[in-house]
Design an enzyme around this catalytic site. Sequence first.
Site, mmCIF file in Angstrom:
data_model
loop_
_atom_site.group_PDB
_atom_site.id
_atom_site.type_symbol
_atom_site.label_atom_id
_atom_site.label_comp_id
_atom_site.label_asym_id
_atom_site.label_seq_id
_atom_site.Cartn_x
_atom_site.Cartn_y
_atom_site.Cartn_z
ATOM 1 N N VAL A 1 38.122 -0.333 6.119
ATOM 2 C CA VAL A 1 37.211 -1.130 5.293
ATOM 3 C C VAL A 1 37.266 -2.581 5.773
ATOM 4 O O VAL A 1 38.349 -3.128 6.015
ATOM 5 C CB VAL A 1 37.605 -1.028 3.800
ATOM 6 N N ASP B 1 42.076 11.756 -7.742
ATOM 7 C CA ASP B 1 42.965 10.893 -6.952
ATOM 8 C C ASP B 1 43.181 9.547 -7.652
ATOM 9 O O ASP B 1 43.132 8.489 -7.016
ATOM 10 C CB ASP B 1 42.378 10.706 -5.548
ATOM 11 N N LYS C 1 32.765 0.219 4.402
ATOM 12 C CA LYS C 1 33.724 1.268 4.768
ATOM 13 C C LYS C 1 33.159 1.980 5.984
ATOM 14 O O LYS C 1 32.042 2.505 5.949
ATOM 15 C CB LYS C 1 33.860 2.225 3.583
HETATM 16 N N1 LIG Z 1 35.011 -2.382 -1.752
HETATM 17 C C1 LIG Z 1 36.216 -2.719 -1.340
HETATM 18 N N2 LIG Z 1 36.626 -3.979 -1.346
HETATM 19 C C2 LIG Z 1 37.851 -4.321 -0.908
HETATM 20 N N3 LIG Z 1 38.746 -3.444 -0.456
HETATM 21 C C3 LIG Z 1 38.391 -2.157 -0.421
HETATM 22 C C4 LIG Z 1 37.115 -1.730 -0.849
HETATM 23 N N4 LIG Z 1 37.044 -0.411 -0.705
HETATM 24 C C5 LIG Z 1 38.224 -0.036 -0.228
HETATM 25 N N5 LIG Z 1 39.044 -1.065 -0.043
HETATM 26 C C6 LIG Z 1 40.409 -1.037 0.481
HETATM 27 O O1 LIG Z 1 40.465 -0.122 1.546
HETATM 28 C C7 LIG Z 1 41.435 0.865 1.296
HETATM 29 C C8 LIG Z 1 40.944 2.189 1.872
HETATM 30 O O2 LIG Z 1 39.748 2.558 1.249
HETATM 31 P P1 LIG Z 1 39.491 4.029 0.746
HETATM 32 O O3 LIG Z 1 40.587 4.397 -0.199
HETATM 33 O O4 LIG Z 1 38.121 4.142 0.253
HETATM 34 O O5 LIG Z 1 39.618 4.795 2.125
HETATM 35 P P2 LIG Z 1 40.090 6.291 2.322
HETATM 36 O O6 LIG Z 1 40.138 6.584 3.772
HETATM 37 O O7 LIG Z 1 39.220 7.128 1.472
HETATM 38 O O8 LIG Z 1 41.546 6.176 1.732
HETATM 39 P P3 LIG Z 1 42.515 7.301 1.219
HETATM 40 O O9 LIG Z 1 43.641 7.216 2.187
HETATM 41 O O10 LIG Z 1 42.926 6.811 -0.143
HETATM 42 O O11 LIG Z 1 41.759 8.562 1.223
HETATM 43 C C9 LIG Z 1 41.619 0.900 -0.199
HETATM 44 O O12 LIG Z 1 42.933 1.295 -0.525
HETATM 45 C C10 LIG Z 1 41.349 -0.521 -0.591
HETATM 46 O O13 LIG Z 1 42.534 -1.264 -0.549
#
Ligand SMILES: Nc1ncnc2c1ncn2[C@@H]1O[C@H](COP(=O)(O)OP(=O)(O)OP(=O)(O)O)[C@@H](O)[C@H]1O
Length: 668
Positions: A30, A139, A45
């Site tokens: 992200v 989650d 993202k």
């Molecule tokens: N809109 C946002 N603004 C700021 N930080 C964000 C935002 N979206 C996500 N993040 C940061 O990025 C990190 C990873 O995002 P996200 O959890 O959506 O990814 P993921 O690959 O789905 O993660 P996970 O390992 O939990 O499955 C989050 O833990 C958060 O700290």
Amino acid sequence: MEHPLEKRYPVSAQDYKLYEEVGDGVSATVFRALCIPLNEIVAIKVLDLEKCNNDLDGICREVQTMSLIDHPNLLSAHCSFTAGHCLWVVMPYMAGGSCLHIMKSAYPEGFEEPVIATLLREVLKALVYLHAHGHIHRDVKAGNILIDSNGAVKLADFGVSACMFDSGDRQRSRNTFVGTPCWMAPEVMQQLHGYDFKADIWSLGITALELAHGHAPFSKYPPMKVLLMTLQNAPPGLDYERDKRFSKSFKEMVATCLVKDPKKRPASEKLLKHHFFKHARSYDYLVHTILDGLAPLGERLLKTKEADLLVQNKALYEDKEQLSQQEYIKGISAWNFNLEDLKSQAAIIQYYDDVSNAEDQDGSMKQMERSDVEGLSEERMSPETVTTSIAAASQEDRLGLHDLEGSLASFPIKPLQALKGCFDIGEDDKGANGSNGKGFTGSESEQLIIKSSRAMNQNAGKNEGEDSRQSSSLPRQAIPEYKTFSGSLMPDNTFSSRKVTGDEDRNFPQLKFQSDRNYSGPLYRQRRETNNTDNASESAVVQRGRFKVTSADLSSKGATNCIFSPSTGGPSPNVTACAILSSLQYILQQNTVQREELIRLIKYLEQTSGKLGDLTEIPPSSARERELQSQLFQLQQRIGDLAGELQNQKVKNLQLEKQLHALGNNKV
Ligand SMILES: Nc1ncnc2c1ncn2[C@@H]1O[C@H](COP(=O)(O)OP(=O)(O)OP(=O)(O)O)[C@@H](O)[C@H]1O
């Protein structure tokens, strides 16, 4: 108030300017970014579709959910589009980051109760909305609770969310094992009757403990252990003594969430009415109490990553030592069942013994040993060794898998198998004790184990006074590259690369030094003749490290430098006089050395046979003495044979010398 629908977010990568990374997860990174046409800071993202192609369904579901939801406490997507092989999901930027980030950087012991009440109330509002629309988040955890610069709280990450109204495969997904073990409800682990919204209530209870302590219960344990503890132990909760700072209502609220029977847990709507949430405050309160004074998110993320890396490195280092220990304790079984490998490894151990003994004085080699231990890599071991035996065996030991199997007798076996798959704790492990998949029977394997263990024990014994941990680990298999090989007793071609089965990358020293050692062919052959009275059968047995091994290709390469025709014993007609001369000079050199060696041997034998002769004159007085005497006779006879053979060699050498001189004179 913001009206996202009034704004049109562009769906082209050129309209966004990516800034620093602010988060990364399993599937995505992200970034903070600028939406150029709207002059607005957003978060993007970026999911690499090539890397997550087996979870496209999950990604589609996440993006779909994010686009459809419309609630102030849920992180929605402004828009999404593909850029190259990546999917970009544009979202509101949550400048405070996740609650986990905030705790890690400023509140390692957890938050105060009013902060927790405020955060959880917002999350609960989001859950009420999701559940009312038939969604299970699956989650809920501090890492997925995000805060923006105004203190607004949003639940994020719908990567594993599920819809109660789904049918077919999607419906079945509600029987699957998803989420993060520490936050996972017991019924999700069991997969017995599926699960519903109440799974999120359990996770909320665990999240409450996480926010109160700075970490989730059981978080220091590996996933298998978490599974065991969640199913076996009483539900975790706030402790009467340790958590004195928290109110009774907080303790009660946590206790109502963490009931093992999902039916006895309250629904989200009902829970929201719990008097604990009366302690909740405003968004401003969050800004003043937990956000003020925090460094920008990107900076915090970098620091957290650095700290994580340090911890990981430490853990990795300790883990390797531990693994190495366990490999040794389990004997050879944990790392090698392959006979050829085993021989080679043993030989290398011997080489290394010799070298390390010589080098121990200055300790410099020990330094190299250390670095090689750290680099003790899969490429030197059979792949199955690394992925199955070591990892599985050690994991199993550490996690008490057998306990777990036992304690789960009343539960379906599926979750265990799912976890086994995930963490390399597989059924193969059992194979390590029985058939090893390489055609060895159990007893053959056992023999190998015993042999090799002995070899190692001897090895350990050699380095007396050494720390037993050091000598018992396995660095010696990893040492070969820098050793020098000398001495004709080590046949350079005993092991061909073909014989090191199953691993083309393996790089044993004898291969490296093979060509350099051709010059010593005749000398080596001479030794073999000395050692074996039957004179060099093709499958001569030679000592290789601690193993006697045979090699069919040994003799064929023995004399690659020899210019004599094997049939006539004279020079081949096609070679030039110059080449003959240099080769003969070379042979002469070698013969001189051999001669000296033979003379020394003859002298030695003469002395020894004299002594033996004296001894045999004593009349035998017992059966044991008679036995010894007959052995002495045999030895004497053998010495006599050898002496004769040496004499013959001597004569041959003289003849060769004469031939050489004659050729030299002709040339001049
Ligand atoms: N809109 C946002 N603004 C700021 N930080 C964000 C935002 N979206 C996500 N993040 C940061 O990025 C990190 C990873 O995002 P996200 O959890 O959506 O990814 P993921 O690959 O789905 O993660 P996970 O390992 O939990 O499955 C989050 O833990 C958060 O700290």
